[in-house]
Design a protein around this motif. Sequence first.
Motif, mmCIF file in Angstrom:
data_model
loop_
_atom_site.group_PDB
_atom_site.id
_atom_site.type_symbol
_atom_site.label_atom_id
_atom_site.label_comp_id
_atom_site.label_asym_id
_atom_site.label_seq_id
_atom_site.Cartn_x
_atom_site.Cartn_y
_atom_site.Cartn_z
ATOM 1 N N MET A 1 1.039 -1.304 0.165
ATOM 2 C CA MET A 1 -0.073 -0.262 0.015
ATOM 3 C C MET A 1 0.806 1.168 -0.049
ATOM 4 S SD MET A 1 -3.157 0.467 -0.106
ATOM 5 C CE MET A 1 -3.915 -1.028 0.149
ATOM 6 N N ASP A 2 0.694 2.032 -0.994
ATOM 7 C CA ASP A 2 1.531 3.190 -1.169
ATOM 8 C C ASP A 2 1.028 4.160 -0.160
ATOM 9 O OD1 ASP A 2 0.080 5.342 -3.570
ATOM 10 O OD2 ASP A 2 -0.749 3.310 -2.854
ATOM 11 N N SER A 3 1.891 5.389 0.139
ATOM 12 C CA SER A 3 1.574 6.505 0.910
ATOM 13 C C SER A 3 0.468 7.298 0.757
ATOM 14 C CB SER A 3 2.853 7.400 1.207
ATOM 15 O OG SER A 3 3.404 7.913 0.146
ATOM 16 N N ALA A 4 0.479 7.659 -0.525
ATOM 17 C CA ALA A 4 -0.908 8.387 -0.896
ATOM 18 C C ALA A 4 -1.996 7.812 -0.703
ATOM 19 C CB ALA A 4 -0.681 8.622 -2.555
ATOM 20 N N SER A 5 -2.239 6.528 -0.655
ATOM 21 C CA SER A 5 -3.419 5.613 -0.338
ATOM 22 C C SER A 5 -3.517 5.725 1.247
ATOM 23 C CB SER A 5 -3.351 4.100 -0.790
ATOM 24 O OG SER A 5 -3.305 3.919 -2.000
ATOM 25 N N LEU A 6 -2.491 5.440 2.013
ATOM 26 C CA LEU A 6 -2.575 5.722 3.316
ATOM 27 C C LEU A 6 -3.040 7.044 3.995
ATOM 28 C CD1 LEU A 6 0.667 3.814 4.556
ATOM 29 C CD2 LEU A 6 -1.650 3.041 4.566
ATOM 30 N N LEU A 7 -2.561 7.967 3.144
ATOM 31 C CA LEU A 7 -2.987 9.313 3.526
ATOM 32 C C LEU A 7 -4.329 9.352 3.115
ATOM 33 C CD1 LEU A 7 -1.843 12.286 4.457
ATOM 34 C CD2 LEU A 7 -1.591 12.895 2.208
ATOM 35 N N GLN A 8 -4.909 8.973 2.170
ATOM 36 C CA GLN A 8 -6.558 9.108 1.618
ATOM 37 C C GLN A 8 -7.344 8.380 2.630
ATOM 38 O OE1 GLN A 8 -7.393 10.852 -1.163
ATOM 39 N NE2 GLN A 8 -9.060 10.672 0.060
ATOM 40 N N PHE A 9 -6.826 7.055 3.246
ATOM 41 C CA PHE A 9 -7.556 6.781 4.348
ATOM 42 C C PHE A 9 -7.621 7.735 5.494
ATOM 43 C CE2 PHE A 9 -5.802 2.402 2.692
ATOM 44 C CZ PHE A 9 -6.989 2.321 1.804
ATOM 45 N N LEU A 10 -6.508 8.196 5.967
ATOM 46 C CA LEU A 10 -6.618 9.087 6.934
ATOM 47 C C LEU A 10 -7.757 10.131 6.784
ATOM 48 C CD1 LEU A 10 -5.040 9.791 9.750
ATOM 49 C CD2 LEU A 10 -3.508 11.309 8.519
ATOM 50 N N ILE A 11 -7.336 10.762 5.772
ATOM 51 C CA ILE A 11 -8.341 11.977 5.263
ATOM 52 C C ILE A 11 -9.702 11.410 5.190
ATOM 53 C CG2 ILE A 11 -8.989 13.353 3.682
ATOM 54 C CD1 ILE A 11 -6.176 13.634 2.731
ATOM 55 N N ALA A 133 -5.804 18.505 -4.276
ATOM 56 C CA ALA A 133 -4.735 17.295 -4.378
ATOM 57 C C ALA A 133 -3.638 17.748 -3.032
ATOM 58 C CB ALA A 133 -4.152 17.613 -5.715
ATOM 59 N N LEU A 134 -3.351 16.797 -2.423
ATOM 60 C CA LEU A 134 -2.544 16.800 -1.207
ATOM 61 C C LEU A 134 -1.705 15.614 -1.184
ATOM 62 C CD1 LEU A 134 -2.484 18.740 1.315
ATOM 63 C CD2 LEU A 134 -3.555 16.971 2.548
ATOM 64 N N PHE A 135 -0.463 15.695 -1.665
ATOM 65 C CA PHE A 135 0.542 14.580 -1.635
ATOM 66 C C PHE A 135 -0.096 13.232 -2.320
ATOM 67 C CE2 PHE A 135 1.527 17.113 2.189
ATOM 68 C CZ PHE A 135 2.665 17.727 1.871
ATOM 69 N N GLY A 136 -0.954 13.432 -3.463
ATOM 70 C CA GLY A 136 -1.359 12.340 -4.017
ATOM 71 C C GLY A 136 -2.746 11.949 -3.456
ATOM 72 N N ALA A 137 -3.318 12.377 -2.270
ATOM 73 C CA ALA A 137 -4.515 12.246 -2.055
ATOM 74 C C ALA A 137 -5.156 13.428 -2.344
ATOM 75 C CB ALA A 137 -4.527 11.909 -0.326
ATOM 76 N N LEU B 238 -12.329 11.513 -6.067
ATOM 77 C CA LEU B 238 -10.896 10.824 -6.025
ATOM 78 C C LEU B 238 -10.182 10.940 -7.364
ATOM 79 C CD1 LEU B 238 -11.521 7.756 -3.846
ATOM 80 C CD2 LEU B 238 -10.201 9.652 -3.037
ATOM 81 N N GLY B 239 -10.943 11.466 -8.195
ATOM 82 C CA GLY B 239 -10.202 11.563 -9.590
ATOM 83 C C GLY B 239 -10.169 10.439 -10.421
ATOM 84 N N ILE B 240 -11.030 9.176 -10.075
ATOM 85 C CA ILE B 240 -10.898 7.922 -10.706
ATOM 86 C C ILE B 240 -11.627 8.018 -12.059
ATOM 87 C CG2 ILE B 240 -11.588 5.424 -10.577
ATOM 88 C CD1 ILE B 240 -11.389 5.823 -7.348
#
Lengths: 293, 379
Positions: A1-11, A133-137, B238-240
């Motif tokens: 799991m990449d960090s952008a996804s993790l950040l998205q989960f947090l948001i 957009a915020l660091f990929g999330a 999410l821009g998907i």
Amino acid sequence: MDSASLLQFLISGLTVGSTYGLTALGFTIIFNTTGIINFAQGEFVMLGGMLSVFFMRIAGLDEASAIVLAVAAVTLAGALIERFTIRPVKDASIINLIIITIGVSIFIRGLAMLAWGKDTFALPPFSGDAPIALFGAVVMPQSIWVLAISLLILSGLKAFFSGTIYGKGMLACAQDKKAAYLVGISVERMVLLSFMISGLVGAVGGAILAPITLTSFDVGVILGLKGFAACILGGLGNPFGAAAGGLILGVLESFGAGLLSSAYKDAFAFIILLLLLFVRPSGLFGTREAKRV
Amino acid sequence: MKLKGLVLALAMAFLVSACSTEPESVKIGAVLSATGPASFLGEPEKNTMQMLQEEINAKGGVLGKKLEIVIYDDETDVNKCVLAAKKLLDKDGVVAVAGPSVSGNTLAIIKFFEEAKIPLVSCAASEKIVTPVNAWVFNTPQLDRHAVTRIMLDAKAKGLNNIAIITVSNGFGQSGRAVLQELLPPNGFNLVADEVYGPKDTDMTAQLTKIKAAGADAIICWGTNPGPAVVARNRVQLGIDTPLYMSHGVASKKFIELAGPAAEGIMLPAGRLIVADQIPDDNPQKPLLLSYAKAYTEKYNAPVSTFGGHGWDSIKLIVEAINMGKSAKPADIRDNLEKIKGFVGTGGVFNYSPENHNGLDENAFVMVVIKDGDWKIMD
């Protein structure tokens, strides 16, 4: 799991969590004054959202005035509920009063269903729905509104309870009604005030959440349940704990869905809650109640 | 004494003659969820049936007799449904029953119809109602299987092979999920993600982030409002840009209203009723759909829905079976229902057989795409 996804989960978790936190705040206010868990709190949130939609569509108001009017109406509803269902039986035990609030919640839900039907409604977002957009999330502008307004309400409440004579009076009522009465505090007025404030907080929550969560006559049920869980998690009676509890619950759910399985995300959050209560029965930020003998 | 005897005899004779006359009406029963959580199904069904009763009687009734539809409301409560079904079978003496509106209630009363040997034509969609086939039980709505098949045809044509599914954790979503899991892999699709959300969830970004990472070519979402609207909004947020298919569960204007601009470009299988004005003129369903929609809207001042159509199909199929065999005996109605072929209903063209008590196939659906806040039939 990449960090952008993790950040998205947090948001995502923080956004959902703020909805729980706002409901939890309302629980705290009434509990702090009366010792009652107001199970109609979720209905205050529902009314805030539904009335905003109603004033906007039927009365044709712009969004800001519709929300102000809805919040005022729910504050009034809070006062009416206290005046007509709690005050006439104020000498009853706490458990009876709690059961009355359950009855009130079912009543309000029924009325809302008859008045507006069973459909879901949406409120337009306050400042567009272009994601940031915020660091990929990505963050929705409405999420920022929700977090900011929640924070504002939280600090407002903090100041009210510790800095004003009314706030202190309300806390005194929760400590000991008779003693508060003896030192000249109008207990009845404080209880009335607590229902009005929690109506206000709930309605603001309902209105600012409606663009994200959508709203219908029965959104109060699950929000009330999750809000109550957030209260317990953070420690009942502590406004800061309630808000933090909501955010933690939301983040737990989001990571549970993202990293483990979305089918068990509710179970995941509640298992953590149970484990925590085994270790710290008074919640994360609660103070252990001293038993007087 | 003598006079008394004569009066008695006369009375007896009168009684006997009264008993031997044929009933002057054909009685069909209906149990519907006209109120309660499933009233969005039961209310249009009830309205449609009452409208049909007037219409059929105005044209001379059934077999020259008056048609009487006895309708009970089960309030979406399975116990009340069982009581109503027993009342229809034991007291009202109906020759066939239409409904119930929801699958759970239908499954609860099936065994009584088998015992009583009275045919039941359900308005509920669950596959369990007609598989395995019960001799006395039929249903009219399109099955999940037909909707999934329709979506797969479209995805195959577009070369979308890696599919992610996101389903709601209630009866509708989970039966859809089971069909998706069953049909996708053997038809050459890879199921790359299988996510679930709760019926009251307000944020699906966690699931969609996971789907995004799984590298899907298309997403299939199975649910009823409001969940799919949240999925649609979160997807755009999410821009998907992966194509999104929805189920027939959101073939209502409400979905477009809730999802707003996020609904644009979403594809779903839908019954032809909601796009009746767009289907080609040579389609056999077109005149029926237009006239039903017009009559319903005029009479009840409410928009027509697919669900009312299931009620139309149930009653009309029973009446058709009665007319075919010129008999209103329950056993004859059952036998003739199985012989119905090419019957044009609101849900599609019905072909019942002893092995198939649903009678529809994937052609009951058309694929539509949401464009400018309305449905457009896809080629």
